[in-house]
Design a protein around this motif. Structure first.
Motif, PDB file in Angstrom:
ATOM      1  N   VAL A  11       0.842  -1.210   0.000  1.00 30.88           N
ATOM      2  CA  VAL A  11       0.000   0.000   0.000  1.00 30.88           C
ATOM      3  C   VAL A  11       0.871   1.251   0.000  1.00 30.88           C
ATOM      4  O   VAL A  11       0.613   2.196  -0.757  1.00 30.88           O
ATOM      5  N   LEU A  12       1.910   1.283   0.831  1.00 32.06           N
ATOM      6  CA  LEU A  12       2.813   2.434   0.861  1.00 32.06           C
ATOM      7  C   LEU A  12       3.537   2.620  -0.473  1.00 32.06           C
ATOM      8  O   LEU A  12       3.694   3.748  -0.957  1.00 32.06           O
ATOM      9  N   LEU A  13       3.945   1.524  -1.080  1.00 35.84           N
ATOM     10  CA  LEU A  13       4.590   1.593  -2.395  1.00 35.84           C
ATOM     11  C   LEU A  13       3.624   2.127  -3.447  1.00 35.84           C
ATOM     12  O   LEU A  13       4.003   2.959  -4.281  1.00 35.84           O
ATOM     13  N   ALA A  14       2.380   1.679  -3.405  1.00 37.94           N
ATOM     14  CA  ALA A  14       1.375   2.166  -4.350  1.00 37.94           C
ATOM     15  C   ALA A  14       1.121   3.658  -4.167  1.00 37.94           C
ATOM     16  O   ALA A  14       1.008   4.409  -5.147  1.00 37.94           O
ATOM     17  N   ILE A  15       1.049   4.109  -2.926  1.00 34.16           N
ATOM     18  CA  ILE A  15       0.856   5.541  -2.656  1.00 34.16           C
ATOM     19  C   ILE A  15       2.050   6.345  -3.171  1.00 34.16           C
ATOM     20  O   ILE A  15       1.874   7.403  -3.793  1.00 34.16           O
ATOM     21  N   ALA A  21       3.536   9.723  -9.979  1.00 33.67           N
ATOM     22  CA  ALA A  21       2.778   9.875 -11.220  1.00 33.67           C
ATOM     23  C   ALA A  21       2.045  11.213 -11.261  1.00 33.67           C
ATOM     24  O   ALA A  21       2.042  11.901 -12.288  1.00 33.67           O
ATOM     25  N   ILE A  22       1.437  11.613 -10.154  1.00 37.53           N
ATOM     26  CA  ILE A  22       0.692  12.878 -10.120  1.00 37.53           C
ATOM     27  C   ILE A  22       1.645  14.061 -10.234  1.00 37.53           C
ATOM     28  O   ILE A  22       1.355  15.048 -10.917  1.00 37.53           O
ATOM     29  N   ALA A  23       2.809  13.969  -9.602  1.00 34.54           N
ATOM     30  CA  ALA A  23       3.756  15.076  -9.618  1.00 34.54           C
ATOM     31  C   ALA A  23       4.485  15.216 -10.951  1.00 34.54           C
ATOM     32  O   ALA A  23       5.025  16.276 -11.248  1.00 34.54           O
ATOM     33  N   ASN A  24       4.490  14.182 -11.772  1.00 33.56           N
ATOM     34  CA  ASN A  24       5.252  14.200 -13.025  1.00 33.56           C
ATOM     35  C   ASN A  24       4.361  13.896 -14.221  1.00 33.56           C
ATOM     36  O   ASN A  24       4.648  13.022 -15.028  1.00 33.56           O
ATOM     37  N   ARG A  25       3.286  14.662 -14.359  1.00 36.63           N
ATOM     38  CA  ARG A  25       2.351  14.421 -15.453  1.00 36.63           C
ATOM     39  C   ARG A  25       2.725  15.160 -16.730  1.00 36.63           C
ATOM     40  O   ARG A  25       2.155  14.897 -17.778  1.00 36.63           O
TER      41      ARG A  25
END
Length: 116
Positions: A11-15, A21-25
């Motif tokens: 879960v921590l890895l997925a977060i 991904a969100i920061a590097n769109r």
């Protein structure tokens, strides 16, 4: 307990991956060759991808190359293990054949039964 630790880690890895991904769109351009080389050769492909796909793709490619490298490196070890197993099987069969062909002494037969 280990199951919960593994779930928390995943879960921590997925977060973390989602945050990357969100920061590097933003889109980046990947080119097959530099501009000077593409004009010299007459071709040069390029593609625009989000930066997080480039980062994750590079990590996945690195893992794949590492797995293949390790598999090839360990080929000799696996071949030696197979050769040793074949030799052990051949010796087991030879021993079984020898035990069947040999006339047995009663004392030796008792000792063989104890060993097995």
């Amino acid at each position: 307990m280990m199951r919960w630790i593994r779930i928390v880690f995943i879960v921590l890895l997925a977060i973390l991956l989602l945050a990357v991904a969100i920061a590097n769109r933003q889109l980046v351009t990947l080119r097959l060759l530099p501009d000077t080389a593409s004009s010299f050769f007459g071709f040069g492909g390029s593609i625009q991808l989000p930066l997080f796909l480039v980062i994750l793709g590079a990590a996945a490619l690195g893992l794949l190359i590492g797995f293949v490298w390790e598999y090839v490196r360990e080929h000799r070890i696996r071949a030696d293990a197979q050769r040793t197993e074949r030799e052990a099987q051949r010796l087991r069969e030879e021993l079984a054949t020898t035990r069947k062909e040999q006339p047995r002494d009663d004392v030796l037969a008792l000792l063989d039964q104890k060993a097995v």
